[in-house]
Design an enzyme around this catalytic site. Structure first.
Site, PDB file in Angstrom:
ATOM      1  N   ARG A  89       0.816  -1.213   0.000  1.00  0.00           N
ATOM      2  CA  ARG A  89       0.000   0.000   0.000  1.00  0.00           C
ATOM      3  C   ARG A  89       0.846   1.259   0.000  1.00  0.00           C
ATOM      4  NH1 ARG A  89      -5.071  -2.297   2.365  1.00  0.00           N
ATOM      5  NH2 ARG A  89      -6.468  -0.544   2.461  1.00  0.00           N
ATOM      6  N   ARG A 128     -22.037  -1.682   2.747  1.00  0.00           N
ATOM      7  CA  ARG A 128     -21.402  -2.971   3.078  1.00  0.00           C
ATOM      8  C   ARG A 128     -21.872  -3.478   4.450  1.00  0.00           C
ATOM      9  NH1 ARG A 128     -15.240  -3.578   2.366  1.00  0.00           N
ATOM     10  NH2 ARG A 128     -15.212  -1.586   3.431  1.00  0.00           N
ATOM     11  N   ARG A 161     -18.604  -2.439   9.220  1.00  0.00           N
ATOM     12  CA  ARG A 161     -17.215  -2.496   9.670  1.00  0.00           C
ATOM     13  C   ARG A 161     -16.885  -1.247  10.472  1.00  0.00           C
ATOM     14  NH1 ARG A 161     -13.077  -4.117   4.950  1.00  0.00           N
ATOM     15  NH2 ARG A 161     -12.080  -2.167   5.520  1.00  0.00           N
ATOM     16  N   ARG A 172      -9.695   7.273   4.416  1.00  0.00           N
ATOM     17  CA  ARG A 172      -9.109   6.109   3.724  1.00  0.00           C
ATOM     18  C   ARG A 172      -8.922   6.403   2.238  1.00  0.00           C
ATOM     19  NH1 ARG A 172     -13.368   1.875   5.390  1.00  0.00           N
ATOM     20  NH2 ARG A 172     -12.404   0.568   3.812  1.00  0.00           N
TER      21      ARG A 172
HETATM   22  P1  AP5 Z   1     -15.062  -5.264  -1.043  1.00  0.00           P
HETATM   23  O1  AP5 Z   1     -14.827  -6.436  -1.934  1.00  0.00           O
HETATM   24  O2  AP5 Z   1     -15.163  -5.497   0.419  1.00  0.00           O
HETATM   25  O3  AP5 Z   1     -14.007  -4.108  -1.374  1.00  0.00           O
HETATM   26  P2  AP5 Z   1     -12.497  -3.932  -0.952  1.00  0.00           P
HETATM   27  O4  AP5 Z   1     -11.786  -3.324  -2.096  1.00  0.00           O
HETATM   28  O5  AP5 Z   1     -11.959  -5.216  -0.401  1.00  0.00           O
HETATM   29  O6  AP5 Z   1     -12.716  -2.843   0.169  1.00  0.00           O
HETATM   30  P3  AP5 Z   1     -12.058  -2.634   1.584  1.00  0.00           P
HETATM   31  O7  AP5 Z   1     -12.850  -1.502   2.196  1.00  0.00           O
HETATM   32  O8  AP5 Z   1     -11.969  -3.920   2.353  1.00  0.00           O
HETATM   33  O9  AP5 Z   1     -10.636  -2.149   1.194  1.00  0.00           O
HETATM   34  P4  AP5 Z   1      -9.634  -1.399   2.063  1.00  0.00           P
HETATM   35  O10 AP5 Z   1      -8.435  -1.464   1.228  1.00  0.00           O
HETATM   36  O11 AP5 Z   1     -10.063  -0.059   2.515  1.00  0.00           O
HETATM   37  O12 AP5 Z   1      -9.639  -2.251   3.430  1.00  0.00           O
HETATM   38  P5  AP5 Z   1      -8.664  -3.327   4.025  1.00  0.00           P
HETATM   39  O13 AP5 Z   1      -9.506  -4.294   4.744  1.00  0.00           O
HETATM   40  O14 AP5 Z   1      -7.675  -3.825   3.048  1.00  0.00           O
HETATM   41  O15 AP5 Z   1     -16.404  -4.546  -1.564  1.00  0.00           O
HETATM   42  C1  AP5 Z   1     -16.920  -3.415  -0.886  1.00  0.00           C
HETATM   43  C2  AP5 Z   1     -18.444  -3.472  -0.920  1.00  0.00           C
HETATM   44  O16 AP5 Z   1     -18.879  -3.325  -2.266  1.00  0.00           O
HETATM   45  C3  AP5 Z   1     -19.040  -4.807  -0.426  1.00  0.00           C
HETATM   46  O17 AP5 Z   1     -20.263  -4.554   0.208  1.00  0.00           O
HETATM   47  C4  AP5 Z   1     -19.285  -5.600  -1.734  1.00  0.00           C
HETATM   48  O18 AP5 Z   1     -20.340  -6.498  -1.595  1.00  0.00           O
HETATM   49  C5  AP5 Z   1     -19.585  -4.492  -2.727  1.00  0.00           C
HETATM   50  N1  AP5 Z   1     -19.098  -4.760  -4.075  1.00  0.00           N
HETATM   51  C6  AP5 Z   1     -17.952  -5.394  -4.445  1.00  0.00           C
HETATM   52  N2  AP5 Z   1     -17.838  -5.421  -5.785  1.00  0.00           N
HETATM   53  C7  AP5 Z   1     -18.938  -4.777  -6.273  1.00  0.00           C
HETATM   54  C8  AP5 Z   1     -19.386  -4.468  -7.597  1.00  0.00           C
HETATM   55  N3  AP5 Z   1     -18.696  -4.835  -8.685  1.00  0.00           N
HETATM   56  N4  AP5 Z   1     -20.552  -3.785  -7.733  1.00  0.00           N
HETATM   57  C9  AP5 Z   1     -21.275  -3.404  -6.630  1.00  0.00           C
HETATM   58  N5  AP5 Z   1     -20.910  -3.675  -5.345  1.00  0.00           N
HETATM   59  C10 AP5 Z   1     -19.741  -4.348  -5.179  1.00  0.00           C
HETATM   60  O19 AP5 Z   1      -7.828  -2.431   5.078  1.00  0.00           O
HETATM   61  C11 AP5 Z   1      -8.461  -1.882   6.217  1.00  0.00           C
HETATM   62  C12 AP5 Z   1      -7.431  -1.126   7.047  1.00  0.00           C
HETATM   63  O20 AP5 Z   1      -6.393  -2.023   7.490  1.00  0.00           O
HETATM   64  C13 AP5 Z   1      -6.670   0.001   6.317  1.00  0.00           C
HETATM   65  O21 AP5 Z   1      -7.395   1.214   6.309  1.00  0.00           O
HETATM   66  C14 AP5 Z   1      -5.376   0.088   7.146  1.00  0.00           C
HETATM   67  O22 AP5 Z   1      -5.590   0.759   8.359  1.00  0.00           O
HETATM   68  C15 AP5 Z   1      -5.108  -1.387   7.473  1.00  0.00           C
HETATM   69  N6  AP5 Z   1      -4.268  -2.026   6.443  1.00  0.00           N
HETATM   70  C16 AP5 Z   1      -4.633  -3.068   5.621  1.00  0.00           C
HETATM   71  N7  AP5 Z   1      -3.612  -3.398   4.813  1.00  0.00           N
HETATM   72  C17 AP5 Z   1      -2.596  -2.554   5.112  1.00  0.00           C
HETATM   73  C18 AP5 Z   1      -1.291  -2.369   4.575  1.00  0.00           C
HETATM   74  N8  AP5 Z   1      -0.824  -3.137   3.555  1.00  0.00           N
HETATM   75  N9  AP5 Z   1      -0.516  -1.401   5.107  1.00  0.00           N
HETATM   76  C19 AP5 Z   1      -0.946  -0.625   6.132  1.00  0.00           C
HETATM   77  N10 AP5 Z   1      -2.188  -0.734   6.658  1.00  0.00           N
HETATM   78  C20 AP5 Z   1      -3.008  -1.686   6.157  1.00  0.00           C
END
Ligand code: AP5
Length: 216
Positions: A89, A128, A161, A172
């Site tokens: 990221r 979501r 969430r 974010r």
């Molecule tokens: P979903 O598939 O859940 O989307 P996503 O891209 O996985 O979204 P996230 O919010 O999980 O991503 P993120 O990167 O912010 O969070 P992460 O958990 O990695 O889909 C979203 C919604 O849309 C769902 O309801 C789904 O049903 C719907 N949907 C999907 N596809 C669709 C479509 N085509 N059409 C319509 N609806 C659709 O990270 C969370 C936190 O963890 C970060 O903020 C950070 O604090 C930490 N973190 C995680 N990884 C790191 C890292 N590498 N480095 C530092 N901090 C990190």
């Protein structure tokens, strides 16, 4: 096959990552899920990560790199290849990953970028709902459960969430544009093929587009 899935919050990385991992026999390594699990269990990693996650900030690079290094080093846990969802990221994370993969002799085959406009993302994230018991993810607009608030799979009570509040989502998205979007140029300047896919269409169409791009 070893893949990275890049994209902003709500782009569908988790949704597509789960489908791709199943289709291609890949181990999905989702740093967000791993960190949320650590927070739920109250482990030292979770204690360290919680404040950053609740504020919509990134967890420090060295914490996340240590987590991913440990998983990738265990080749038996990822025999058919891996799919990194939500990692790297930042540029330092990408550079750290390059070093880990070179050390382990596990080169990347492709980077997939799921592109969706910010206004669509904000609405999607507001809809979501996830099941804390089995991890199933729904969307009240595009993919609702059969009974409102109840998981189809296990009957668990669906919840929003903790980091899906309007204010945290705004932060974010800012963090994504400042720190993660530059990774697209980073990978485009390197040897690994980068595939940009339009994520603003139904889930099966996005999956077909990704699979089609990976066939090339
Ligand atoms: P979903 O598939 O859940 O989307 P996503 O891209 O996985 O979204 P996230 O919010 O999980 O991503 P993120 O990167 O912010 O969070 P992460 O958990 O990695 O889909 C979203 C919604 O849309 C769902 O309801 C789904 O049903 C719907 N949907 C999907 N596809 C669709 C479509 N085509 N059409 C319509 N609806 C659709 O990270 C969370 C936190 O963890 C970060 O903020 C950070 O604090 C930490 N973190 C995680 N990884 C790191 C890292 N590498 N480095 C530092 N901090 C990190």
């Amino acid at each position: 096959m070893n893949l990275i899935l890049l994209g902003p919050p709500g782009a569908g990385k988790g949704t597509q990552g789960a489908l791709l991992a199943e289709r291609r026999g890949l181990a999905r390594i989702a740093t967000g899920d791993l960190l949320r699990d650590a927070v739920a269990k109250g482990t030292p990693l979770g204690e360290a990560a919680k404040g950053y996650m609740d504020a919509g900030e990134l967890v420090p690079d060295e914490v996340v790199l240590g987590l991913v290094r440990e998983i990738l080093a265990d080749e038996e846990a990822t025999p058919g290849g891996f799919l990194l969802d939500g990692f790297p990221r930042t540029i330092p994370q990408a550079e750290g990953l390059d070093g880990i993969l070179a050390e382990l002799d596990r080169p990347l085959d492709a980077v997939v970028v799921i592109e969706v406009a910010d206004d669509v993302l904000v609405r999607r994230i507001s809809g979501r709902r996830a099941c804390p018991k089995c991890g199933a993810v729904y969307n009240i607009y595009s993919d609702p459960p059969r009974s409102p608030g109840v998981c189809d799979r296990c009957g668990g009570a669906l919840a929003e969430r903790a980091d899906d509040t309007a204010e945290t989502v705004r932060r974010r998205l800012e963090v994504y544009h400042e720190q993660t979007a530059p990774l697209i140029a980073y990978y485009e300047a390197g040897p690994t093929p980068v595939h940009r896919v339009d994520g603003d269409r139904p889930v099966p169409e996005v999956l077909d587009a990704i699979l089609g791009a990976l066939e090339k």
